[in-house]
Design an enzyme around this catalytic site. Structure first.
Site, short mmCIF file in Angstrom:
data_model
loop_
_atom_site.label_atom_id
_atom_site.label_comp_id
_atom_site.label_asym_id
_atom_site.label_seq_id
_atom_site.Cartn_x
_atom_site.Cartn_y
_atom_site.Cartn_z
N ASP A 86 18.86 48.51 46.79
CA ASP A 86 19.66 49.57 47.39
C ASP A 86 18.78 50.51 48.20
O ASP A 86 17.57 50.64 47.94
CB ASP A 86 20.44 50.34 46.32
N GLU A 145 18.87 52.08 42.20
CA GLU A 145 17.73 52.91 41.83
C GLU A 145 17.82 54.25 42.54
O GLU A 145 17.43 55.28 41.98
CB GLU A 145 16.42 52.21 42.20
N GLU A 146 18.38 54.22 43.75
CA GLU A 146 18.49 55.45 44.52
C GLU A 146 19.67 56.31 44.07
O GLU A 146 19.79 57.46 44.48
CB GLU A 146 18.66 55.12 46.02
N GLU A 174 7.31 50.14 44.33
CA GLU A 174 7.60 51.40 45.04
C GLU A 174 6.50 51.70 46.07
O GLU A 174 5.33 51.34 45.87
CB GLU A 174 7.70 52.56 44.05
#
EC number: 3.5.1.18
Length: 385
Positions: A86, A145-146, A174
């Site tokens: 995402d 995750e966002e 990341e």
């Protein structure tokens, strides 16, 4: 120019082409469908068993997740790559369409180029160069995750536990590099707790304060005491914990009315000297002293993967491929490593973060190629350990 990846075989595509294919799938959080089809199409030809599932309900779900594994010989070590498909909304003002990947000079542009479809492409490219007999490799990939992150990596961990597929080491892709690829890896993160404060008063006319009770006054005193707290002075690996007031709300449209309620919110980013629960209890005690209430919401606990074998393996790979000595850091916000640390030693390392969450997000094609080599070298050596 944008590229059509629909006919490109994952076994022959360059890492940049793998990244382009993922970027070309719009996947504003929570990501669903097409982008997972794309990643599945990249992994299955490499011998990975791919499991996809949807977890959760509104308002924080549903969320699509993917777990892929290629098992090595019985008893071999297990290395996991983790990340998210995402992305944050692209916003306006892009030079080129955010979901039409475009190479201009040495850079590849598109939403997710560094955060973190580029890293996932490098993971795929690295995995295809490692023979199956070297050991077990898995991908732990979420579509949330966002966003709230309630039904993403947490649900994937539940699946891995049910299957008995717990990795020995886990690397999250990341974008941790700051000025040059390889200059920083994250061996831990601070914890995060948001606390919602409220004081009830008695509404009344400002000319008759003795007939009312103004909740703003005790709220201000409460915030002043909280703002004056010295939580700690930091540790060897963590900066000092910090408490910030992030919102004050009264919602009073009238200038001559004492309001009935006043609310505020604080956010605490804390190191491993604290837990979210203990900080919540401490703030609650102060809130109650001033006649208010506190509701803590813990986003994640602080954690540290002690420097040692894992960080040494990754640092050696970075030095070999870039000549850079990486800094071991715990700076920044939270990531899904806060969940993965419950099942495995976890470190974060990926691309340069200068353009993440910005318009015209871009990655250097050379960085994708170097990151692939770093990932490959790290996994190969970790599976031998």
């Amino acid at each position: 120019m944008g590229r059509d990846m629909s006919q490109t075989a994952p076994s022959t595509a360059s890492v940049a082409e793998l990244a382009e294919a993922l970027i070309a799938c719009p996947s504003v959080t929570p990501a669903m469908g097409m982008v997972f089809d794309c990643l599945e199409g990249q992994l299955e030809p490499l011998g990975f068993e791919v499991v996809r599932f949807v977890a959760g309900e509104a308002p924080d779900g549903p969320v699509e997740n993917l777990f892929a594994i290629r098992k090595g010989p019985e008893g071999s070590r297990h290395f996991a790559f983790a990340g998210h498909l995402d992305v944050v909304p692209p916003g306006e003002g892009w030079t080129s369409a955010p979901f039409m990947p475009e190479r201009r000079g040495e850079l590849l542009y598109g939403r997710g180029a560094v955060d973190m479809k580029g890293s996932i492409a490098a993971m795929v490219a690295a995995a295809r160069e490692i023979p199956q007999e070297a050991g077990t490799i898995s991908f732990v990939i979420t579509g949330d995750e966002e966003g709230p992150a309630r039904f993403g990596t947490v649900a994937l961990i539940d699946l891995m536990r049910e299957r008995g597929d717990i990795p020995d080491l886990c690397l999250v892709g990341e974008p941790t590099s700051v000025n040059r690829l390889g200059d920083m890896m994250k061996i831990g993160r601070r914890g995060s707790v948001n606390i919602f404060l409220e004081v009830e008063g008695t509404q009344g006319h400002v000319a008759y304060p003795h007939l009312a009770h103004n909740p703003i006054t005790p709220l201000v005193a409460m915030l002043a005491e909280l703002n004056a707290l010295l939580l700690d002075e930091g540790t060897d690996w963590f900066q000092a914990s910090n408490l910030e007031v992030t919102d004050i709300t009264v919602g009073n449209p009238a200038h001559n009315v004492i309001p009935a309620k006043a609310m505020a919110r604080i956010s605490i980013r804390f190191n491993d000297m604290h837990t979210g629960a203990r900080l919540g209890a401490r703030v609650t005690e102060i809130a109650e002293k001033h006649g208010g209430t506190a509701r803590p919401v813990i986003s994640g606990e602080a954690f540290l993967t002690e420097p040692g074998t894992f960080s040494d393996l990754l640092a050696d790979a970075i030095r070999t491929e870039t000549g850079i000595e990486p800094e071991l850091s715990t700076s920044g916000g939270t990531s899904d490593a806060r969940f993965l640390k419950d099942i495995s030693p976890v470190i974060e390392f990926g691309l340069c973060n200068a353009t993440m969450h910005k318009r015209d997000e871009a990655v250097a094609v050379e960085d994708l190629e170097v990151l692939t080599r770093i990932y490959r070298r790290t996994v190969q050596n970790a599976l031998k350990a």
